[in-house]
Design a protein around this motif. Structure first.
Motif, PDB file in Angstrom:
ATOM      1  N   ALA A  46       0.827  -1.203   0.000  1.00 32.67           N
ATOM      2  CA  ALA A  46       0.000   0.000   0.000  1.00 32.67           C
ATOM      3  C   ALA A  46       0.866   1.260   0.000  1.00 32.67           C
ATOM      4  O   ALA A  46       0.550   2.246  -0.683  1.00 32.67           O
ATOM      5  CB  ALA A  46      -0.931  -0.013   1.213  1.00 32.67           C
ATOM      6  N   ARG A  47       1.961   1.233   0.760  1.00 32.23           N
ATOM      7  CA  ARG A  47       2.854   2.391   0.789  1.00 32.23           C
ATOM      8  C   ARG A  47       3.529   2.598  -0.566  1.00 32.23           C
ATOM      9  O   ARG A  47       3.729   3.737  -1.003  1.00 32.23           O
ATOM     10  CB  ARG A  47       3.910   2.200   1.875  1.00 32.23           C
ATOM     11  CG  ARG A  47       4.732   3.451   2.159  1.00 32.23           C
ATOM     12  CD  ARG A  47       5.837   3.157   3.150  1.00 32.23           C
ATOM     13  NE  ARG A  47       5.328   2.615   4.394  1.00 32.23           N
ATOM     14  CZ  ARG A  47       6.110   2.143   5.366  1.00 32.23           C
ATOM     15  NH1 ARG A  47       7.424   2.117   5.206  1.00 32.23           N
ATOM     16  NH2 ARG A  47       5.573   1.679   6.475  1.00 32.23           N
ATOM     17  N   ASN A  48       3.860   1.506  -1.238  1.00 34.11           N
ATOM     18  CA  ASN A  48       4.463   1.621  -2.554  1.00 34.11           C
ATOM     19  C   ASN A  48       3.499   2.261  -3.552  1.00 34.11           C
ATOM     20  O   ASN A  48       3.907   3.044  -4.416  1.00 34.11           O
ATOM     21  CB  ASN A  48       4.887   0.239  -3.054  1.00 34.11           C
ATOM     22  CG  ASN A  48       5.686   0.294  -4.334  1.00 34.11           C
ATOM     23  OD1 ASN A  48       6.813   0.768  -4.366  1.00 34.11           O
ATOM     24  ND2 ASN A  48       5.102  -0.195  -5.420  1.00 34.11           N
ATOM     25  N   ARG A  49       2.220   1.933  -3.425  1.00 36.83           N
ATOM     26  CA  ARG A  49       1.219   2.568  -4.284  1.00 36.83           C
ATOM     27  C   ARG A  49       1.154   4.073  -4.017  1.00 36.83           C
ATOM     28  O   ARG A  49       1.035   4.885  -4.938  1.00 36.83           O
ATOM     29  CB  ARG A  49      -0.154   1.933  -4.039  1.00 36.83           C
ATOM     30  CG  ARG A  49      -1.251   2.457  -4.941  1.00 36.83           C
ATOM     31  CD  ARG A  49      -2.597   1.903  -4.510  1.00 36.83           C
ATOM     32  NE  ARG A  49      -2.611   0.456  -4.525  1.00 36.83           N
ATOM     33  CZ  ARG A  49      -2.861  -0.275  -5.612  1.00 36.83           C
ATOM     34  NH1 ARG A  49      -3.101   0.330  -6.754  1.00 36.83           N
ATOM     35  NH2 ARG A  49      -2.872  -1.577  -5.539  1.00 36.83           N
ATOM     36  N   LEU A  50       1.250   4.463  -2.742  1.00 42.21           N
ATOM     37  CA  LEU A  50       1.229   5.886  -2.402  1.00 42.21           C
ATOM     38  C   LEU A  50       2.432   6.603  -2.996  1.00 42.21           C
ATOM     39  O   LEU A  50       2.302   7.701  -3.557  1.00 42.21           O
ATOM     40  CB  LEU A  50       1.211   6.043  -0.880  1.00 42.21           C
ATOM     41  CG  LEU A  50       1.297   7.479  -0.348  1.00 42.21           C
ATOM     42  CD1 LEU A  50       0.101   8.301  -0.832  1.00 42.21           C
ATOM     43  CD2 LEU A  50       1.367   7.482   1.166  1.00 42.21           C
ATOM     44  N   VAL A  62       1.911   7.109  -6.786  1.00 43.33           N
ATOM     45  CA  VAL A  62       1.007   8.211  -7.115  1.00 43.33           C
ATOM     46  C   VAL A  62       1.664   9.563  -6.822  1.00 43.33           C
ATOM     47  O   VAL A  62       1.484  10.531  -7.572  1.00 43.33           O
ATOM     48  CB  VAL A  62      -0.314   8.065  -6.340  1.00 43.33           C
ATOM     49  CG1 VAL A  62      -1.224   9.264  -6.563  1.00 43.33           C
ATOM     50  CG2 VAL A  62      -1.031   6.788  -6.753  1.00 43.33           C
ATOM     51  N   ALA A  63       2.434   9.621  -5.742  1.00 43.52           N
ATOM     52  CA  ALA A  63       3.126  10.875  -5.427  1.00 43.52           C
ATOM     53  C   ALA A  63       4.138  11.222  -6.515  1.00 43.52           C
ATOM     54  O   ALA A  63       4.266  12.393  -6.918  1.00 43.52           O
ATOM     55  CB  ALA A  63       3.820  10.753  -4.075  1.00 43.52           C
ATOM     56  N   ILE A  64       4.849  10.215  -7.028  1.00 41.74           N
ATOM     57  CA  ILE A  64       5.793  10.463  -8.121  1.00 41.74           C
ATOM     58  C   ILE A  64       5.050  10.908  -9.373  1.00 41.74           C
ATOM     59  O   ILE A  64       5.481  11.829 -10.084  1.00 41.74           O
ATOM     60  CB  ILE A  64       6.634   9.200  -8.380  1.00 41.74           C
ATOM     61  CG1 ILE A  64       7.597   8.962  -7.210  1.00 41.74           C
ATOM     62  CG2 ILE A  64       7.416   9.316  -9.682  1.00 41.74           C
ATOM     63  CD1 ILE A  64       8.371   7.667  -7.308  1.00 41.74           C
ATOM     64  N   ASP A  65       3.909  10.270  -9.650  1.00 46.41           N
ATOM     65  CA  ASP A  65       3.111  10.681 -10.805  1.00 46.41           C
ATOM     66  C   ASP A  65       2.628  12.122 -10.660  1.00 46.41           C
ATOM     67  O   ASP A  65       2.516  12.853 -11.648  1.00 46.41           O
ATOM     68  CB  ASP A  65       1.909   9.752 -10.974  1.00 46.41           C
ATOM     69  CG  ASP A  65       2.321   8.357 -11.434  1.00 46.41           C
ATOM     70  OD1 ASP A  65       3.471   8.203 -11.891  1.00 46.41           O
ATOM     71  OD2 ASP A  65       1.493   7.430 -11.322  1.00 46.41           O
ATOM     72  N   SER A  66       2.333  12.539  -9.432  1.00 47.88           N
ATOM     73  CA  SER A  66       1.887  13.917  -9.208  1.00 47.88           C
ATOM     74  C   SER A  66       2.993  14.913  -9.547  1.00 47.88           C
ATOM     75  O   SER A  66       2.745  15.941 -10.193  1.00 47.88           O
ATOM     76  CB  SER A  66       1.447  14.093  -7.752  1.00 47.88           C
ATOM     77  OG  SER A  66       0.376  13.232  -7.436  1.00 47.88           O
ATOM     78  N   VAL A  67       4.214  14.607  -9.107  1.00 47.81           N
ATOM     79  CA  VAL A  67       5.331  15.498  -9.428  1.00 47.81           C
ATOM     80  C   VAL A  67       5.591  15.493 -10.929  1.00 47.81           C
ATOM     81  O   VAL A  67       5.860  16.546 -11.532  1.00 47.81           O
ATOM     82  CB  VAL A  67       6.588  15.080  -8.645  1.00 47.81           C
ATOM     83  CG1 VAL A  67       7.773  15.964  -9.016  1.00 47.81           C
ATOM     84  CG2 VAL A  67       6.333  15.167  -7.137  1.00 47.81           C
ATOM     85  N   ARG A  68       5.506  14.333 -11.556  1.00 48.46           N
ATOM     86  CA  ARG A  68       5.697  14.268 -13.000  1.00 48.46           C
ATOM     87  C   ARG A  68       4.606  15.035 -13.734  1.00 48.46           C
ATOM     88  O   ARG A  68       4.839  15.588 -14.821  1.00 48.46           O
ATOM     89  CB  ARG A  68       5.734  12.807 -13.453  1.00 48.46           C
ATOM     90  CG  ARG A  68       6.937  12.042 -12.905  1.00 48.46           C
ATOM     91  CD  ARG A  68       6.929  10.571 -13.296  1.00 48.46           C
ATOM     92  NE  ARG A  68       7.078  10.432 -14.742  1.00 48.46           N
ATOM     93  CZ  ARG A  68       6.084  10.110 -15.569  1.00 48.46           C
ATOM     94  NH1 ARG A  68       4.874   9.913 -15.088  1.00 48.46           N
ATOM     95  NH2 ARG A  68       6.304   9.994 -16.848  1.00 48.46           N
ATOM     96  N   PRO A  82       2.575   6.927 -16.570  1.00 47.22           N
ATOM     97  CA  PRO A  82       1.357   7.698 -16.312  1.00 47.22           C
ATOM     98  C   PRO A  82       1.622   9.005 -15.577  1.00 47.22           C
ATOM     99  O   PRO A  82       2.589   9.155 -14.828  1.00 47.22           O
ATOM    100  CB  PRO A  82       0.518   6.752 -15.444  1.00 47.22           C
ATOM    101  CG  PRO A  82       1.102   5.407 -15.629  1.00 47.22           C
ATOM    102  CD  PRO A  82       2.556   5.620 -15.910  1.00 47.22           C
ATOM    103  N   THR A  83       0.732   9.961 -15.816  1.00 46.60           N
ATOM    104  CA  THR A  83       0.623  11.182 -15.021  1.00 46.60           C
ATOM    105  C   THR A  83      -0.836  11.319 -14.602  1.00 46.60           C
ATOM    106  O   THR A  83      -1.679  10.500 -14.978  1.00 46.60           O
ATOM    107  CB  THR A  83       1.070  12.419 -15.818  1.00 46.60           C
ATOM    108  OG1 THR A  83       0.150  12.619 -16.909  1.00 46.60           O
ATOM    109  CG2 THR A  83       2.478  12.246 -16.366  1.00 46.60           C
ATOM    110  N   LEU A  84      -1.144  12.344 -13.826  1.00 47.12           N
ATOM    111  CA  LEU A  84      -2.530  12.553 -13.424  1.00 47.12           C
ATOM    112  C   LEU A  84      -3.399  13.008 -14.584  1.00 47.12           C
ATOM    113  O   LEU A  84      -4.629  12.949 -14.498  1.00 47.12           O
ATOM    114  CB  LEU A  84      -2.596  13.585 -12.291  1.00 47.12           C
ATOM    115  CG  LEU A  84      -1.850  13.227 -11.006  1.00 47.12           C
ATOM    116  CD1 LEU A  84      -2.076  14.288  -9.957  1.00 47.12           C
ATOM    117  CD2 LEU A  84      -2.258  11.858 -10.493  1.00 47.12           C
TER     118      LEU A  84
END
Length: 231
Positions: free
Chosen positions: A88-92, A95-101, A118-120
């Motif tokens: 679950a932490r890896n999924r978080l 998504v956080a990396i995708d947000s910065v990207r 992917p990005t958001l």
């Protein structure tokens, strides 16, 4: 005059590097827990096999095998729960990396079409999920492998206990298979439940954050002496 530092880009790159290192540490710790459990389970299996085939005292050998099986099962359940949390932490982190990207892609919209991951704003080409649904995806993960080992121990233990109680062989075999199926269902169900809860929390946080549709402009520097200023 010297150009002003791009604070937004500096912060985004620092955050990206921090998240990348944190995700790597999370994956390393998850792999270390899994490898430790695998080594212990293999050693316990070898010792149990030696006790059973060694020709020692029957009662003492059975007691030792039961103790080893119980120890491996107890450790396996705790490692399984911990690996689910690592997942679950890896999924978080992902998504956080995708947000910065996403922020970086919005700053450079001409580069965004060439970003494969992917990005958001775009799902990307690589989805990272094999076919078969959540159950298959769960059972082939590290937590799923520990789940299968735990379930095998529960199934074998149940079958042996039923046979020792005086039941015929097919009844003991059926009881062991049922216990195996129930154990797998419960553990994979817990894994999927935690995954869905993590996805809901992440999605709720994303929905609560502002998501501007326009690209993020890079800050403009002050005009140098002699340069024309756009009006």
């Amino acid at each position: 005059m010297a150009e002003e530092p791009d604070v937004g880009l500096t912060v985004a790159l620092a955050e990206y590097e921090h998240l990348r290192e944190a995700r790597r540490g999370n994956n390393d710790e998850s792999s270390a827990r899994f490898n430790f459990f695998l080594v212990l389970a293999t050693a316990a299996t070898a010792v149990a096999g030696g006790l059973i085939t060694g020709g020692g005292s029957g009662a003492a050998a059975v007691a030792a095998v039961i103790g080893l099986g119980g120890l491996v099962l107890l450790l396996g359940l705790t490692v399984f729960v911990r690996l689910v949390e690592f997942r679950a932490r890896n999924r978080l982190y992902a998504v956080a990396i995708d947000s910065v990207r996403t922020y970086l892609a919005r700053r450079a919209p001409d580069v965004a079409p060439y970003m494969i991951m992917p990005t958001l704003d775009a799902p990307g080409v690589y989805q990272g999920r094999p076919p078969g649904g959540g159950w298959v995806y769960g059972t082939i993960s590290l937590a799923g492998t520990v789940c299968l080992i735990n379930s095998a121990l529960i199934g074998v233990g149940t079958g042996v206990a039923v046979r020792h109680a005086g039941a015929v062989t097919w009844v003991a075999l059926t009881a062991g298979l049922l216990a195996l199926a129930v154990a797998v269902s419960l553990q994979v169900g817990y894994l999927n439940l935690r995954s869905r809860a993590a996805r809901r929390r992440i999605q709720a946080d994303l929905d609560a954050r502002p998501r501007p549709a326009d690209p993020v402009p890079a800050p403009r520097s002050d005009p140098r002496p002699g340069e024309a200023v756009d009006r």
